[in-house]
Design a protein around this motif. Structure first.
Motif, mmCIF file in Angstrom:
data_model
loop_
_atom_site.group_PDB
_atom_site.id
_atom_site.type_symbol
_atom_site.label_atom_id
_atom_site.label_comp_id
_atom_site.label_asym_id
_atom_site.label_seq_id
_atom_site.Cartn_x
_atom_site.Cartn_y
_atom_site.Cartn_z
ATOM 1 N N MET A 191 0.632 -1.425 0.126
ATOM 2 C CA MET A 191 -0.233 0.291 -0.014
ATOM 3 C C MET A 191 0.829 1.065 0.135
ATOM 4 S SD MET A 191 -2.912 -0.558 0.266
ATOM 5 C CE MET A 191 -4.274 0.449 1.652
ATOM 6 N N ALA A 192 2.569 1.330 0.614
ATOM 7 C CA ALA A 192 2.584 2.255 1.120
ATOM 8 C C ALA A 192 3.593 2.780 -0.618
ATOM 9 C CB ALA A 192 4.202 1.920 1.761
ATOM 10 N N LYS A 193 4.230 1.502 -1.309
ATOM 11 C CA LYS A 193 4.027 1.719 -2.758
ATOM 12 C C LYS A 193 3.109 2.749 -3.032
ATOM 13 C CE LYS A 193 7.238 -2.126 -2.349
ATOM 14 N NZ LYS A 193 7.104 -2.987 -3.101
ATOM 15 N N SER A 194 2.369 2.059 -3.700
ATOM 16 C CA SER A 194 0.651 3.026 -3.946
ATOM 17 C C SER A 194 0.073 2.177 -4.104
ATOM 18 C CB SER A 194 1.512 2.385 -6.206
ATOM 19 O OG SER A 194 0.258 1.967 -6.438
ATOM 20 N N ILE A 195 -1.013 2.264 -3.741
ATOM 21 C CA ILE A 195 -2.647 1.864 -3.357
ATOM 22 C C ILE A 195 -3.521 1.705 -4.750
ATOM 23 C CG2 ILE A 195 -2.634 3.565 -1.443
ATOM 24 C CD1 ILE A 195 -4.112 5.412 -2.571
ATOM 25 N N PHE A 196 -3.013 2.007 -6.144
ATOM 26 C CA PHE A 196 -3.617 1.999 -7.706
ATOM 27 C C PHE A 196 -3.443 0.548 -7.835
ATOM 28 C CE2 PHE A 196 -3.948 6.686 -6.832
ATOM 29 C CZ PHE A 196 -5.270 6.067 -6.278
ATOM 30 N N SER A 197 -1.501 0.240 -7.259
ATOM 31 C CA SER A 197 -1.368 -0.751 -8.317
ATOM 32 C C SER A 197 -1.955 -2.275 -7.925
ATOM 33 C CB SER A 197 -0.110 -1.094 -7.997
ATOM 34 O OG SER A 197 0.030 -1.453 -6.675
ATOM 35 N N LEU A 198 -1.287 -3.578 -9.205
ATOM 36 C CA LEU A 198 -1.921 -4.657 -8.813
ATOM 37 C C LEU A 198 -0.849 -5.233 -7.492
ATOM 38 C CD1 LEU A 198 -2.638 -5.900 -12.096
ATOM 39 C CD2 LEU A 198 -4.607 -6.386 -10.342
ATOM 40 N N PRO A 199 -1.778 -6.230 -6.543
ATOM 41 C CA PRO A 199 -1.254 -6.640 -5.266
ATOM 42 C C PRO A 199 -0.026 -7.442 -5.938
ATOM 43 C CG PRO A 199 -3.191 -8.093 -5.688
ATOM 44 C CD PRO A 199 -2.969 -7.111 -6.529
ATOM 45 N N THR A 200 1.350 -7.537 -5.284
ATOM 46 C CA THR A 200 1.953 -8.774 -6.273
ATOM 47 C C THR A 200 2.275 -9.850 -5.919
ATOM 48 O OG1 THR A 200 3.454 -7.701 -4.228
ATOM 49 C CG2 THR A 200 4.258 -7.087 -6.475
ATOM 50 N N GLY A 201 1.646 -9.929 -4.287
ATOM 51 C CA GLY A 201 1.481 -11.370 -3.711
ATOM 52 C C GLY A 201 0.056 -11.324 -3.916
ATOM 53 N N LEU A 202 -1.020 -12.711 -2.912
ATOM 54 C CA LEU A 202 -2.598 -12.538 -2.918
ATOM 55 C C LEU A 202 -2.063 -12.940 -1.280
ATOM 56 C CD1 LEU A 202 -3.591 -15.191 -5.495
ATOM 57 C CD2 LEU A 202 -3.609 -12.305 -5.252
ATOM 58 N N HIS A 203 -2.420 -12.225 -0.151
ATOM 59 C CA HIS A 203 -2.300 -12.072 0.778
ATOM 60 C C HIS A 203 -3.842 -12.331 1.737
ATOM 61 C CE1 HIS A 203 1.367 -10.049 1.501
ATOM 62 N NE2 HIS A 203 1.295 -9.937 0.008
ATOM 63 N N PHE A 204 -3.913 -13.550 1.428
ATOM 64 C CA PHE A 204 -5.314 -14.358 2.346
ATOM 65 C C PHE A 204 -5.720 -14.111 3.818
ATOM 66 C CE2 PHE A 204 -5.241 -16.328 -1.747
ATOM 67 C CZ PHE A 204 -6.553 -15.775 -2.512
ATOM 68 N N ASP A 205 -4.413 -13.569 4.522
ATOM 69 C CA ASP A 205 -4.127 -13.615 5.575
ATOM 70 C C ASP A 205 -5.097 -12.323 6.125
ATOM 71 O OD1 ASP A 205 -1.915 -12.574 4.854
ATOM 72 O OD2 ASP A 205 -1.490 -12.083 6.290
ATOM 73 N N ASN A 206 -5.453 -11.103 5.579
ATOM 74 C CA ASN A 206 -5.810 -9.845 5.656
ATOM 75 C C ASN A 206 -8.144 -10.679 5.705
ATOM 76 O OD1 ASN A 206 -4.331 -8.436 4.882
ATOM 77 N ND2 ASN A 206 -4.932 -8.219 3.028
ATOM 78 N N PHE A 207 -7.811 -12.346 5.367
ATOM 79 C CA PHE A 207 -9.821 -12.412 4.722
ATOM 80 C C PHE A 207 -9.414 -13.322 6.495
ATOM 81 C CE2 PHE A 207 -9.154 -11.685 0.411
ATOM 82 C CZ PHE A 207 -10.111 -11.283 0.078
ATOM 83 N N ALA A 208 -8.610 -13.691 6.787
ATOM 84 C CA ALA A 208 -8.428 -14.830 7.779
ATOM 85 C C ALA A 208 -8.777 -13.993 9.088
ATOM 86 C CB ALA A 208 -7.600 -15.684 7.636
ATOM 87 N N ARG A 209 -8.362 -12.521 8.902
ATOM 88 C CA ARG A 209 -7.498 -11.838 10.376
ATOM 89 C C ARG A 209 -8.775 -11.261 10.063
ATOM 90 N NH1 ARG A 209 -4.731 -7.147 10.979
ATOM 91 N NH2 ARG A 209 -4.760 -7.172 8.566
ATOM 92 N N ALA A 210 -10.360 -10.844 9.069
ATOM 93 C CA ALA A 210 -11.610 -10.115 9.587
ATOM 94 C C ALA A 210 -12.803 -10.470 9.274
ATOM 95 C CB ALA A 210 -11.464 -9.308 7.293
ATOM 96 N N ILE A 211 -12.501 -12.543 9.287
ATOM 97 C CA ILE A 211 -13.502 -13.305 9.524
ATOM 98 C C ILE A 211 -13.696 -13.097 10.851
ATOM 99 C CG2 ILE A 211 -13.765 -15.793 9.204
ATOM 100 C CD1 ILE A 211 -12.785 -15.849 6.292
ATOM 101 N N GLU A 212 -12.318 -13.191 11.563
ATOM 102 C CA GLU A 212 -12.054 -13.451 13.385
ATOM 103 C C GLU A 212 -12.786 -12.188 13.435
ATOM 104 O OE1 GLU A 212 -8.839 -15.074 16.404
ATOM 105 O OE2 GLU A 212 -8.539 -14.439 14.356
ATOM 106 N N ALA A 213 -12.122 -10.450 13.568
ATOM 107 C CA ALA A 213 -12.458 -9.759 13.114
ATOM 108 C C ALA A 213 -14.046 -9.603 14.098
ATOM 109 C CB ALA A 213 -11.697 -8.605 12.965
ATOM 110 N N THR A 214 -14.498 -9.744 12.980
ATOM 111 C CA THR A 214 -16.364 -9.178 12.673
ATOM 112 C C THR A 214 -16.757 -10.435 12.747
ATOM 113 O OG1 THR A 214 -16.257 -9.463 10.667
ATOM 114 C CG2 THR A 214 -14.918 -7.786 11.201
ATOM 115 N N ASN A 215 -16.430 -11.874 13.231
ATOM 116 C CA ASN A 215 -17.181 -12.722 13.436
ATOM 117 C C ASN A 215 -18.168 -13.065 12.504
ATOM 118 O OD1 ASN A 215 -18.649 -15.053 14.150
ATOM 119 N ND2 ASN A 215 -20.536 -13.965 15.953
#
Lengths: 275, 288
Positions: A40-64
């Motif tokens: 995100m710090a490099k560029s907020i518009f670019s495509l992601p370089t890897g797929l960070h599925f851990d964001n989803f894991a954290r979101a699933i936990e945080a929001t039930n």
């Protein structure tokens, strides 16, 4: 006469540019959900370089997520099923007796409620549902079914009146009851308008924020939109987590839409032309 | 009473009772409380007559909410209708991938308003300022949602982005009801594109225009979710809509009775606008 079969390229280009405006925020949502803070710090518009599925894991936990998803799905499914079964039945009785004072009055009574802004009943209805111990999932389902009447009666009655009465008379002569006639003859004929009502109620119930906000008191009963609202404070510094959570909340309806797109658009178009 | 008649009554009476209990009764209660000084949680209250209503007319916050809501609703209604009519015309003409684009333009309608608001909140706060800085433009570099003067424009953009989807579909449905031979006739008469639009397309769409105008206006007068997600009514009270004011004052500000009075006025305003709009637009339909 000249043939009009050639593609209009100017319009095609304009429509394409317009659709980019629709798709851009969705691209942002997906790409941010899959990035990490360094990317995100490099560029907020670019495509992601890897797929960070851990964001989803954290979101699933945080929001039930699964709990909220279950609540939203349950509320939407039961509400829409009962809306189809009950609102069409009421409309049938009204449509077939519209010449009588009682039913004509009933029709006007229900549809005039379309003009009443929710804000006028918002404050008292919270008090009422709390007193009746209805500030929970069963309570909100009842409210959705009852509040659907105002608009749905308007749609159904118009449609039912276009169905010839002769069809029912034959059934009555054969000894069918009024309920039997409705379920066996009229309800199947309502399929196109049932589709319209189902799609519209499904979208509005699934995406509704205000009624869950004021009615649902227990965190265990929160719906997907309400969960996004409740966790917004926690999200404010972690955009990747927030967008993973938004994407999870949007995904079910988007998937349904992608699968049934043609059917959904036709359903709404038909409802529009009929009413 | 005949069996058939009894059946019809049994189909409607439960619905009538439920609707009265959960819709009409709270409405009447709301009207009743608007004549009291109840704060929403105390045990007792007194009747104050029209005091709440009188106070409303001199309350700057109320005035401010009405001005904001009207300004917003008029701009959104006009923009949504103009843009969605243009898109519908585009989608109805001979273009490549017509079904694909139809799908794309309707997509925003299946997304929840609140979440769309959060996504745009990020775009206004982070994405656009980043572009602005890169371009060296000071106007783009600020977050418009933080500006008292421009925050409302941000809410308009989000509402239009999402609202055009439904209206486009309705206009598209309308366009498909226009018989082909009308166009063929105007083609033979040598009518230009604008002429054809003015004298065939637009009049034939009259009833769809009415529905779309009334729907868009009613929806935008009730704006709530977008504001929760984008500004929370701020900065200051710059984007506090009527619905937002009733919610905040009624539930959090101890102004239950006072905001009930506000809701009654709001109700009257919505009815008047809807009736005037319907009359005006339907008269135009007849002329067309």
């Amino acid at each position: 006469m000249k043939k009009r079969s050639s593609t209009n390229w100017v319009v095609t280009i304009l429509i394409t540019l317009g659709s980019l405006l629709i798709l851009f925020p969705l691209y942002m949502t997906v790409s941010i959900a899959l990035k990490n803070p360094e990317e995100m710090a490099k560029s907020i518009f670019s495509l992601p370089t890897g797929l960070h599925f851990d964001n989803f894991a954290r979101a699933i936990e945080a929001t039930n997520f699964f709990g909220a998803f279950k609540n939203s799905a349950l509320i939407t499914f039961i509400s829409v099923s009962f809306i189809l079964l009950t609102n069409s039945l009421v409309s049938y009785a009204v449509a077939r007796n519209i010449k009588q004072k009682f039913f004509k009055g009933l029709y006007l009574y229900f549809i005039s409620a379309m003009f009443i802004p929710f804000q006028i009943i918002m404050l008292p209805v919270v008090k009422l549902t709390t007193d009746l111990h209805m500030n929970n999932i069963p309570g909100i389902i009842i409210l959705y079914i009852v509040y659907g009447l105002a608009f749905n009666i308007f749609v159904y009655v118009g449609y039912i009146r276009s169905i010839p009465v002769e069809l029912e008379e034959a059934a009555t002569v054969d000894g069918a009851t009024t309920y039997g006639t409705f379920w066996r003859i009229i309800f199947p004929l309502l399929a196109p308008i049932n589709a319209t009502v189902a799609i519209l109620s499904c979208l509005s119930t699934w995406n509704d924020f205000m009624l869950p906000l004021i009615i649902l008191s227990e965190p265990d009963s929160y719906t997907l939109p309400l969960v996004q609202y409740v966790f917004q404070g926690q999200f404010s510094t972690d955009y990747n987590l927030a967008f993973a959570s938004y994407l999870l909340a949007l995904a079910p309806m988007v998937i349904v839409y992608l699968v049934a797109q043609k059917w959904i658009i036709n359903g709404i178009t038909q409802g529009a032309v009929k009413s | 009473m005949s069996k058939r008649k009894a059946a019809f009554y049994s189909m409607t009476i439960p619905a009538l009772l439920l609707f009265f209990t959960f819709h009409t009764f709270p409405t009447l209660q709301g009207i009743f409380y608007s004549f009291t000084n109840w704060d929403g949680y105390s045990d007792g209250y007194d009747f104050v007559g029209f005091k709440n209503f009188k106070a409303l007319f001199t309350d700057e916050n109320v005035l401010n909410a009405y001005l904001f809501t009207f300004k917003y609703a008029i701009v959104v209604t006009v923009l949504i209708n103009v843009i969605s009519l243009l898109i519908a015309l585009g989608l109805n003409s001979k273009i490549k991938f017509r079904n694909f684009f139809r799908g794309v333009y309707f997509l925003p309608n299946v997304l929840g308003v609140l979440i769309v608001g959060y996504i745009f909140n990020y775009i206004f706060a982070n994405a656009i300022p980043t572009i602005g800085e890169a371009l060296g433009s000071e106007t783009l570099a600020i977050n418009i949602l933080g500006s008292e003067k421009w925050a409302w424009v941000g809410i308009v953009i989000v509402a239009v982005w999402q609202g055009i989807a439904f209206n486009t579909i309705l206009y598209l449905a309308g366009l498909q009801t226009i018989p082909r031979d009308l166009y063929e006739a105007s083609d033979i008469d040598g009518a230009g594109k604008w002429e054809t639009f003015r004298s065939i397309t637009f009049p034939m769409l009259a009833s769809f225009f009415t529905i779309n105008m009334v729907l868009a206006m009613k929806n935008s007068l009730m704006v709530f979710d977008q504001i929760v997600a984008l500004t929370g009514g701020g900065p200051g009270r710059a984007t506090q809509s009527i619905a937002m004011l009733i919610y905040q004052g009624g539930f959090q500000g101890g102004e239950f009775a006072y905001q009930s009075a506000n809701a009654v006025i709001y109700f009257i305003v919505i009815v008047i606008i809807s009736v005037v709009q319907l009359n005006f637009l339907q008269k135009r339909e007849m002329d067309a």
